[in-house]
Design a protein around this motif. Structure first.
Motif, PDB file in Angstrom:
ATOM      1  N   THR A 197      15.864  10.652 -48.878  1.00  0.00           N
ATOM      2  CA  THR A 197      15.118  12.003 -49.776  1.00  0.00           C
ATOM      3  C   THR A 197      15.907  11.590 -51.198  1.00  0.00           C
ATOM      4  O   THR A 197      15.006  11.822 -52.194  1.00  0.00           O
ATOM      5  CB  THR A 197      15.384  13.350 -49.091  1.00  0.00           C
ATOM      6  N   GLU A 198      17.184  11.723 -51.571  1.00  0.00           N
ATOM      7  CA  GLU A 198      17.802  11.657 -52.746  1.00  0.00           C
ATOM      8  C   GLU A 198      17.166  10.251 -53.425  1.00  0.00           C
ATOM      9  O   GLU A 198      17.007  10.188 -54.889  1.00  0.00           O
ATOM     10  CB  GLU A 198      19.292  11.484 -52.537  1.00  0.00           C
ATOM     11  N   GLN A 199      17.194   9.197 -52.749  1.00  0.00           N
ATOM     12  CA  GLN A 199      16.703   7.990 -53.264  1.00  0.00           C
ATOM     13  C   GLN A 199      15.285   8.086 -53.763  1.00  0.00           C
ATOM     14  O   GLN A 199      15.028   7.501 -54.826  1.00  0.00           O
ATOM     15  CB  GLN A 199      16.723   6.572 -52.379  1.00  0.00           C
ATOM     16  N   MET A 200      14.269   8.719 -52.993  1.00  0.00           N
ATOM     17  CA  MET A 200      13.087   8.770 -53.420  1.00  0.00           C
ATOM     18  C   MET A 200      12.918   9.830 -54.528  1.00  0.00           C
ATOM     19  O   MET A 200      12.313   9.470 -55.706  1.00  0.00           O
ATOM     20  CB  MET A 200      11.926   9.540 -52.271  1.00  0.00           C
ATOM     21  N   GLN A 201      13.856  10.801 -54.725  1.00  0.00           N
ATOM     22  CA  GLN A 201      13.914  11.643 -55.900  1.00  0.00           C
ATOM     23  C   GLN A 201      14.367  10.860 -57.277  1.00  0.00           C
ATOM     24  O   GLN A 201      13.861  10.938 -58.210  1.00  0.00           O
ATOM     25  CB  GLN A 201      14.829  12.882 -55.796  1.00  0.00           C
ATOM     26  N   LEU A 202      15.417  10.095 -56.941  1.00  0.00           N
ATOM     27  CA  LEU A 202      15.894   9.383 -58.046  1.00  0.00           C
ATOM     28  C   LEU A 202      14.899   8.277 -58.465  1.00  0.00           C
ATOM     29  O   LEU A 202      14.717   7.875 -59.702  1.00  0.00           O
ATOM     30  CB  LEU A 202      17.170   8.601 -57.668  1.00  0.00           C
ATOM     31  N   GLN A 203      14.007   7.499 -57.577  1.00  0.00           N
ATOM     32  CA  GLN A 203      13.154   6.859 -57.933  1.00  0.00           C
ATOM     33  C   GLN A 203      12.136   7.355 -58.749  1.00  0.00           C
ATOM     34  O   GLN A 203      11.442   6.973 -59.850  1.00  0.00           O
ATOM     35  CB  GLN A 203      12.598   5.733 -56.719  1.00  0.00           C
ATOM     36  N   THR A 204      11.786   8.725 -58.354  1.00  0.00           N
ATOM     37  CA  THR A 204      10.595   9.371 -58.907  1.00  0.00           C
ATOM     38  C   THR A 204      11.108   9.597 -60.266  1.00  0.00           C
ATOM     39  O   THR A 204      10.318   9.450 -61.433  1.00  0.00           O
ATOM     40  CB  THR A 204      10.165  10.813 -58.292  1.00  0.00           C
ATOM     41  N   GLN A 205      12.291  10.313 -60.517  1.00  0.00           N
ATOM     42  CA  GLN A 205      12.842  10.424 -62.020  1.00  0.00           C
ATOM     43  C   GLN A 205      12.932   9.221 -62.714  1.00  0.00           C
ATOM     44  O   GLN A 205      12.699   9.209 -64.093  1.00  0.00           O
ATOM     45  CB  GLN A 205      14.410  10.985 -61.782  1.00  0.00           C
TER      46      GLN A 205
ATOM     47  N   MET B  92      28.482  15.110 -25.920  1.00  0.00           N
ATOM     48  CA  MET B  92      28.361  16.019 -26.861  1.00  0.00           C
ATOM     49  C   MET B  92      28.735  15.830 -28.204  1.00  0.00           C
ATOM     50  O   MET B  92      28.028  15.833 -29.469  1.00  0.00           O
ATOM     51  CB  MET B  92      28.723  17.490 -26.553  1.00  0.00           C
ATOM     52  N   LYS B  93      29.966  15.132 -28.397  1.00  0.00           N
ATOM     53  CA  LYS B  93      30.582  14.886 -29.911  1.00  0.00           C
ATOM     54  C   LYS B  93      29.642  13.676 -30.383  1.00  0.00           C
ATOM     55  O   LYS B  93      29.601  13.540 -31.455  1.00  0.00           O
ATOM     56  CB  LYS B  93      31.929  14.466 -29.526  1.00  0.00           C
ATOM     57  N   ALA B  94      29.399  12.596 -29.329  1.00  0.00           N
ATOM     58  CA  ALA B  94      28.826  11.558 -30.091  1.00  0.00           C
ATOM     59  C   ALA B  94      27.485  11.765 -30.458  1.00  0.00           C
ATOM     60  O   ALA B  94      27.059  11.417 -31.176  1.00  0.00           O
ATOM     61  CB  ALA B  94      28.675  10.628 -28.875  1.00  0.00           C
ATOM     62  N   ILE B  95      26.817  12.559 -29.557  1.00  0.00           N
ATOM     63  CA  ILE B  95      25.203  13.223 -29.944  1.00  0.00           C
ATOM     64  C   ILE B  95      25.402  13.971 -31.136  1.00  0.00           C
ATOM     65  O   ILE B  95      24.437  13.580 -32.303  1.00  0.00           O
ATOM     66  CB  ILE B  95      24.761  14.093 -28.818  1.00  0.00           C
ATOM     67  N   GLY B  96      26.297  14.937 -31.636  1.00  0.00           N
ATOM     68  CA  GLY B  96      26.591  15.383 -32.669  1.00  0.00           C
ATOM     69  C   GLY B  96      26.835  14.737 -33.865  1.00  0.00           C
ATOM     70  O   GLY B  96      26.192  14.841 -35.017  1.00  0.00           O
ATOM     71  N   ALA B  97      27.836  13.402 -33.700  1.00  0.00           N
ATOM     72  CA  ALA B  97      27.981  12.518 -34.744  1.00  0.00           C
ATOM     73  C   ALA B  97      26.697  11.721 -34.939  1.00  0.00           C
ATOM     74  O   ALA B  97      26.275  11.517 -36.058  1.00  0.00           O
ATOM     75  CB  ALA B  97      29.130  11.724 -34.085  1.00  0.00           C
ATOM     76  N   SER B  98      25.988  11.457 -34.039  1.00  0.00           N
ATOM     77  CA  SER B  98      24.793  10.853 -34.267  1.00  0.00           C
ATOM     78  C   SER B  98      23.594  11.415 -35.046  1.00  0.00           C
ATOM     79  O   SER B  98      22.935  11.033 -36.073  1.00  0.00           O
ATOM     80  CB  SER B  98      24.087  10.182 -32.829  1.00  0.00           C
ATOM     81  N   ASN B  99      23.518  12.753 -34.613  1.00  0.00           N
ATOM     82  CA  ASN B  99      22.601  13.565 -35.313  1.00  0.00           C
ATOM     83  C   ASN B  99      23.182  13.578 -37.046  1.00  0.00           C
ATOM     84  O   ASN B  99      22.322  13.747 -37.788  1.00  0.00           O
ATOM     85  CB  ASN B  99      22.574  15.000 -34.706  1.00  0.00           C
ATOM     86  N   LEU B 100      24.307  13.987 -36.994  1.00  0.00           N
ATOM     87  CA  LEU B 100      24.870  14.082 -38.402  1.00  0.00           C
ATOM     88  C   LEU B 100      24.884  12.809 -39.113  1.00  0.00           C
ATOM     89  O   LEU B 100      24.270  12.989 -40.421  1.00  0.00           O
ATOM     90  CB  LEU B 100      26.280  14.372 -38.435  1.00  0.00           C
ATOM     91  N   ILE B 101      24.910  11.538 -38.607  1.00  0.00           N
ATOM     92  CA  ILE B 101      24.514  10.333 -39.299  1.00  0.00           C
ATOM     93  C   ILE B 101      23.189  10.346 -39.593  1.00  0.00           C
ATOM     94  O   ILE B 101      22.686   9.990 -40.705  1.00  0.00           O
ATOM     95  CB  ILE B 101      25.090   9.096 -38.482  1.00  0.00           C
ATOM     96  N   SER B 102      22.308  10.738 -38.834  1.00  0.00           N
ATOM     97  CA  SER B 102      20.653  10.673 -38.876  1.00  0.00           C
ATOM     98  C   SER B 102      20.376  11.642 -39.930  1.00  0.00           C
ATOM     99  O   SER B 102      19.574  11.113 -40.997  1.00  0.00           O
ATOM    100  CB  SER B 102      20.166  11.092 -37.582  1.00  0.00           C
ATOM    101  N   SER B 103      21.021  12.713 -39.864  1.00  0.00           N
ATOM    102  CA  SER B 103      20.640  13.636 -40.999  1.00  0.00           C
ATOM    103  C   SER B 103      21.230  13.243 -42.435  1.00  0.00           C
ATOM    104  O   SER B 103      20.547  13.329 -43.431  1.00  0.00           O
ATOM    105  CB  SER B 103      21.173  15.067 -41.017  1.00  0.00           C
ATOM    106  N   ILE B 104      22.383  12.528 -42.545  1.00  0.00           N
ATOM    107  CA  ILE B 104      22.986  12.107 -43.705  1.00  0.00           C
ATOM    108  C   ILE B 104      21.876  10.975 -44.147  1.00  0.00           C
ATOM    109  O   ILE B 104      21.609  10.949 -45.402  1.00  0.00           O
ATOM    110  CB  ILE B 104      24.107  11.716 -43.529  1.00  0.00           C
ATOM    111  N   SER B 105      21.441  10.235 -43.207  1.00  0.00           N
ATOM    112  CA  SER B 105      20.374   9.111 -43.722  1.00  0.00           C
ATOM    113  C   SER B 105      19.378   9.572 -44.374  1.00  0.00           C
ATOM    114  O   SER B 105      18.742   9.045 -45.382  1.00  0.00           O
ATOM    115  CB  SER B 105      20.308   8.189 -42.475  1.00  0.00           C
ATOM    116  N   LYS B 106      18.730  10.493 -43.684  1.00  0.00           N
ATOM    117  CA  LYS B 106      17.408  11.191 -44.333  1.00  0.00           C
ATOM    118  C   LYS B 106      17.788  11.865 -45.639  1.00  0.00           C
ATOM    119  O   LYS B 106      17.042  11.876 -46.307  1.00  0.00           O
ATOM    120  CB  LYS B 106      17.042  12.234 -43.083  1.00  0.00           C
ATOM    121  N   ILE B 107      18.912  12.497 -45.781  1.00  0.00           N
ATOM    122  CA  ILE B 107      19.149  13.058 -47.161  1.00  0.00           C
ATOM    123  C   ILE B 107      19.331  12.066 -48.272  1.00  0.00           C
ATOM    124  O   ILE B 107      18.765  12.207 -49.115  1.00  0.00           O
ATOM    125  CB  ILE B 107      20.626  13.960 -46.873  1.00  0.00           C
ATOM    126  N   ARG B 108      20.128  10.896 -47.878  1.00  0.00           N
ATOM    127  CA  ARG B 108      20.038   9.763 -48.831  1.00  0.00           C
ATOM    128  C   ARG B 108      18.721   9.144 -49.159  1.00  0.00           C
ATOM    129  O   ARG B 108      18.387   8.863 -50.152  1.00  0.00           O
ATOM    130  CB  ARG B 108      21.064   8.479 -48.188  1.00  0.00           C
TER     131      ARG B 108
END
Length: 135
Positions: free
Chosen positions: A91-99, A73-89
């Motif tokens: 999104t931020e990269q796309m926003q910065l490229q748009t700006q 469960m900890k590994a799944i949680g860490a994997s999900n966290l990494i995945s969400s951080i990756s998606k957030i990055r």
């Protein structure tokens, strides 16, 4: 004695043991019976010990299974966290490229406006110069 209807088997032998008790079985049969009883008791004790070992083993396996499940469960949680951080990055990269694109377009617009103003200023200076010299 006929009224009591007691039958005595002549094939069985009566004996008296060391403590003066009358025994129907002979000494060797009694000894074998005692040995068998002791072996049965030893077997039961071994079986009980084995049962305790098995119960301890099962408890240990259950504990390990719970630990493995927790770590999973900890590994799944860490994997999900990494995945969400990756998606957030992403999104931020796309926003910065748009700006960046918006700023580049604005820069180009301001550069064209500056050139237009410079041209207008030059034309006005030439017009003023023309007016001053024609007076």
């Amino acid at each position: 004695m006929d009224s009591l209807n007691v039958k005595i088997n002549l094939n069985s032998s009566l004996s008296i043991d060391d403590v003066c008790k009358i025994r129907i079985l002979d000494a060797s049969t009694t000894e074998k019976t005692d040995r068998l009883r002791n072996e049965c008791n030893d077997f039961m004790e071994s079986t009980n010990n084995f049962q305790q070992v098995v119960e301890g083993f099962l408890a240990m396996i259950e504990s390990l299974a719970k630990n493995v499940e927790n770590e999973k469960m900890k590994a799944i949680g860490a994997s999900n966290l990494i995945s969400s951080i990756s998606k957030i990055r992403e999104t931020e990269q796309m926003q910065l490229q748009t700006q960046l694109m918006e700023k580049t377009i604005e820069l180009e617009r301001l550069r064209l406006q500056y050139q237009s103003l410079l041209k207008s200023a030059q034309e006005q200076e030439e017009y003023i110069e023309l007016l001053v010299t024609n007076k």
